[in-house]
Design a protein around this motif. Sequence first.
Motif, mmCIF file in Angstrom:
data_model
loop_
_atom_site.group_PDB
_atom_site.id
_atom_site.type_symbol
_atom_site.label_atom_id
_atom_site.label_comp_id
_atom_site.label_asym_id
_atom_site.label_seq_id
_atom_site.Cartn_x
_atom_site.Cartn_y
_atom_site.Cartn_z
ATOM 1 N N ASP A 256 -50.367 -5.305 -18.276
ATOM 2 C CA ASP A 256 -50.432 -5.913 -19.609
ATOM 3 C C ASP A 256 -49.098 -6.532 -20.006
ATOM 4 O O ASP A 256 -49.069 -7.599 -20.632
ATOM 5 C CB ASP A 256 -50.842 -4.847 -20.629
ATOM 6 C CG ASP A 256 -50.791 -5.363 -22.056
ATOM 7 O OD1 ASP A 256 -51.569 -6.277 -22.373
ATOM 8 O OD2 ASP A 256 -49.948 -4.875 -22.836
ATOM 9 N N THR A 257 -48.003 -5.870 -19.658
ATOM 10 C CA THR A 257 -46.683 -6.435 -19.971
ATOM 11 C C THR A 257 -46.502 -7.780 -19.284
ATOM 12 O O THR A 257 -46.045 -8.755 -19.901
ATOM 13 C CB THR A 257 -45.568 -5.470 -19.528
ATOM 14 O OG1 THR A 257 -45.685 -4.247 -20.258
ATOM 15 C CG2 THR A 257 -44.195 -6.065 -19.780
ATOM 16 N N ALA B 268 -46.454 -0.813 -9.004
ATOM 17 C CA ALA B 268 -47.623 -0.133 -9.585
ATOM 18 C C ALA B 268 -48.707 -1.171 -9.870
ATOM 19 O O ALA B 268 -48.958 -1.526 -11.023
ATOM 20 C CB ALA B 268 -47.223 0.607 -10.861
ATOM 21 N N PRO B 269 -49.371 -1.674 -8.824
ATOM 22 C CA PRO B 269 -50.300 -2.797 -9.001
ATOM 23 C C PRO B 269 -51.581 -2.464 -9.758
ATOM 24 O O PRO B 269 -52.324 -3.374 -10.123
ATOM 25 C CB PRO B 269 -50.614 -3.214 -7.552
ATOM 26 C CG PRO B 269 -50.344 -1.997 -6.732
ATOM 27 C CD PRO B 269 -49.216 -1.292 -7.405
ATOM 28 N N HIS B 270 -51.852 -1.165 -9.996
ATOM 29 C CA HIS B 270 -53.081 -0.794 -10.697
ATOM 30 C C HIS B 270 -52.798 -0.113 -12.033
ATOM 31 O O HIS B 270 -53.706 0.499 -12.614
ATOM 32 C CB HIS B 270 -53.928 0.126 -9.812
ATOM 33 C CG HIS B 270 -54.255 -0.450 -8.475
ATOM 34 N ND1 HIS B 270 -55.043 -1.577 -8.318
ATOM 35 C CD2 HIS B 270 -53.881 -0.082 -7.221
ATOM 36 C CE1 HIS B 270 -55.141 -1.866 -7.030
ATOM 37 N NE2 HIS B 270 -54.444 -0.984 -6.346
ATOM 38 N N ASP B 271 -51.568 -0.214 -12.531
ATOM 39 C CA ASP B 271 -51.205 0.434 -13.790
ATOM 40 C C ASP B 271 -51.439 -0.529 -14.951
ATOM 41 O O ASP B 271 -50.817 -1.596 -15.024
ATOM 42 C CB ASP B 271 -49.743 0.872 -13.757
ATOM 43 C CG ASP B 271 -49.335 1.574 -15.036
ATOM 44 O OD1 ASP B 271 -49.857 2.670 -15.298
ATOM 45 O OD2 ASP B 271 -48.502 1.011 -15.776
ATOM 46 N N ARG C 255 -42.762 -8.477 -12.981
ATOM 47 C CA ARG C 255 -43.321 -8.746 -11.642
ATOM 48 C C ARG C 255 -42.941 -7.638 -10.667
ATOM 49 O O ARG C 255 -43.771 -7.180 -9.865
ATOM 50 C CB ARG C 255 -42.812 -10.095 -11.114
ATOM 51 C CG ARG C 255 -43.403 -11.312 -11.802
ATOM 52 C CD ARG C 255 -43.080 -12.574 -11.004
ATOM 53 N NE ARG C 255 -43.226 -13.782 -11.806
ATOM 54 C CZ ARG C 255 -42.224 -14.464 -12.333
ATOM 55 N NH1 ARG C 255 -40.968 -14.064 -12.147
ATOM 56 N NH2 ARG C 255 -42.446 -15.541 -13.060
ATOM 57 N N ARG C 256 -41.686 -7.225 -10.748
ATOM 58 C CA ARG C 256 -41.232 -6.151 -9.854
ATOM 59 C C ARG C 256 -41.962 -4.845 -10.171
ATOM 60 O O ARG C 256 -42.347 -4.095 -9.262
ATOM 61 C CB ARG C 256 -39.727 -5.963 -10.010
ATOM 62 C CG ARG C 256 -39.118 -5.033 -8.954
ATOM 63 C CD ARG C 256 -37.618 -4.977 -9.073
ATOM 64 N NE ARG C 256 -37.055 -3.888 -8.294
ATOM 65 C CZ ARG C 256 -35.932 -3.268 -8.590
ATOM 66 N NH1 ARG C 256 -35.237 -3.642 -9.657
ATOM 67 N NH2 ARG C 256 -35.480 -2.292 -7.839
ATOM 68 N N ALA C 257 -42.173 -4.564 -11.450
ATOM 69 C CA ALA C 257 -42.888 -3.350 -11.852
ATOM 70 C C ALA C 257 -44.321 -3.365 -11.331
ATOM 71 O O ALA C 257 -44.833 -2.338 -10.849
ATOM 72 C CB ALA C 257 -42.879 -3.210 -13.372
ATOM 73 N N SER D 131 -41.086 1.904 -11.725
ATOM 74 C CA SER D 131 -41.997 0.946 -12.343
ATOM 75 C C SER D 131 -42.055 1.156 -13.858
ATOM 76 O O SER D 131 -42.018 0.191 -14.632
ATOM 77 C CB SER D 131 -43.402 1.097 -11.743
ATOM 78 O OG SER D 131 -44.320 0.273 -12.424
ATOM 79 N N ASN D 132 -42.133 2.413 -14.290
ATOM 80 C CA ASN D 132 -42.179 2.707 -15.728
ATOM 81 C C ASN D 132 -40.906 2.232 -16.434
ATOM 82 O O ASN D 132 -40.963 1.680 -17.539
ATOM 83 C CB ASN D 132 -42.367 4.213 -15.953
ATOM 84 C CG ASN D 132 -43.764 4.671 -15.617
ATOM 85 O OD1 ASN D 132 -44.703 3.880 -15.596
ATOM 86 N ND2 ASN D 132 -43.924 5.955 -15.343
ATOM 87 N N ALA D 133 -39.765 2.460 -15.807
ATOM 88 C CA ALA D 133 -38.490 2.063 -16.411
ATOM 89 C C ALA D 133 -38.370 0.541 -16.488
ATOM 90 O O ALA D 133 -37.916 -0.015 -17.500
ATOM 91 C CB ALA D 133 -37.334 2.653 -15.612
ATOM 92 N N LEU D 134 -38.765 -0.145 -15.425
ATOM 93 C CA LEU D 134 -38.750 -1.612 -15.435
ATOM 94 C C LEU D 134 -39.689 -2.156 -16.508
ATOM 95 O O LEU D 134 -39.361 -3.099 -17.239
ATOM 96 C CB LEU D 134 -39.166 -2.150 -14.060
ATOM 97 C CG LEU D 134 -38.177 -1.961 -12.910
ATOM 98 C CD1 LEU D 134 -38.878 -2.190 -11.576
ATOM 99 C CD2 LEU D 134 -36.987 -2.904 -13.065
ATOM 100 N N ASN D 135 -40.863 -1.544 -16.593
ATOM 101 C CA ASN D 135 -41.859 -1.990 -17.559
ATOM 102 C C ASN D 135 -41.371 -1.798 -18.994
ATOM 103 O O ASN D 135 -41.610 -2.643 -19.863
ATOM 104 C CB ASN D 135 -43.172 -1.238 -17.349
ATOM 105 C CG ASN D 135 -44.251 -1.690 -18.304
ATOM 106 O OD1 ASN D 135 -44.612 -2.864 -18.337
ATOM 107 N ND2 ASN D 135 -44.760 -0.767 -19.106
#
Length: 417
Positions: free
Chosen positions: A360-361, A352-355, A346-348, A321-325
């Motif tokens: 924000d991205t 990680a639905p609560h990050d 969207r995939r990120a 998730s971090n890398a995608l974001n």
Amino acid sequence: MKTFDMSKTLRVIATAVLSTICANPAAWARDPSPNGVTPPQEETTALEEKLAAQLRLLAALYIEDNEPDKAIACYETIAELHPGDPRALEELTDICFRYESYDKAKPALEKLNRLKPDNPVALHELAKCHKEAGNAEKYIALFKKALAINPNSKEAHLETAIRLEQYGLMEAVYAELEKTLAIPSKKDKEDYDIFIDGRALEKMAYYLEYEGKYKEAANFYRRLLPLMELYDLALPGGIPHATLHLYYCEGKQFAREGKLDEARDKFERAIRAFEDIDARGALYLCLKKQGKDKEAGNFFKETEKLLNADLKGDLPPDALSNALNALAWFYAVTGEKTDEGLRLARRAVELAPHDAPTLDTLAELYYQKEDYENAVKYGKMAHETPKSRNVPYFRRQYEKMKKALEESRPRPAEGKP
């Protein structure tokens, strides 16, 4: 194999228990036992503490399920069980402020101020409740009372500034931070006062930067760095991070003034100090403005390659998730490949639905696509995660998106309701 959903079962049982207790919590805790004998005070207190611990657990589950009213009810019950305990009232006001339930926070803060009349934070929070209710006169009176409690305390002025920022009162924030820095250090606590000065400089620079006041922000970063080097101040990110922000702000100011060669130099220095996607995005845009499209294109591909390298391998969900974001955010700050950025974001968020940064991205990309409904939806989610609730950046992003949505709606013709 069939699994047993313990959390769901706990919710069902706890909800039933809570509804019984909430009807009359104080009486429940003090009732005599079935044989008619009232337990000793220490046993009753222990019982209340156990109940409070279970209610906090239940509140956490309700927060996870996005049921804030029920979470607040848990803390209201704790406060009723401990009517003379400031901590219980502080917990209740914290959860109310998190979800902007100022009407429920107000009576708790009034009780807290009776218990601790010289608590500036509680006075500021009560002032905020009156402000939200439209009672400007009471708000100003409480605000002035809070400021008068510790007029010569550097720490008190700093904490006041931090609290005021949460209300968006930036002129008052800057005034309080200036007061923090103007108060002379005391000889018996000089090291601590220098640390407070460092925090005040960091906050001043940070707030100014995110308001787009890059020249002023850079001045405060310049004042902060010597303190960090001389006194080894343990501030977030350390010297490399502060150096990045200094160069980034200087670069943004040069770019604003049309001094693109100087801006490029500062952005390159920023990236060397501390690898940063915003600085990379700013450098790319600077190269484009200089008309160096080929160099800009090569730099864009280099950054994509760098960020795509982090997507390789069998990554756990949080790392993926971090890398995608990171890649999605690069597309957002450059304004390039925004459709691909949306797909990645969207995939990120699925991972990680609560990050808050990931949400924000996604919100920012929807904002750039002028899909303001979704921008507000995800901006609100980013702003309301527990870890981001008091972070100025996420609040400002959410306000920006709400304003865009409101302005995009058709206005009624004159003379029509």
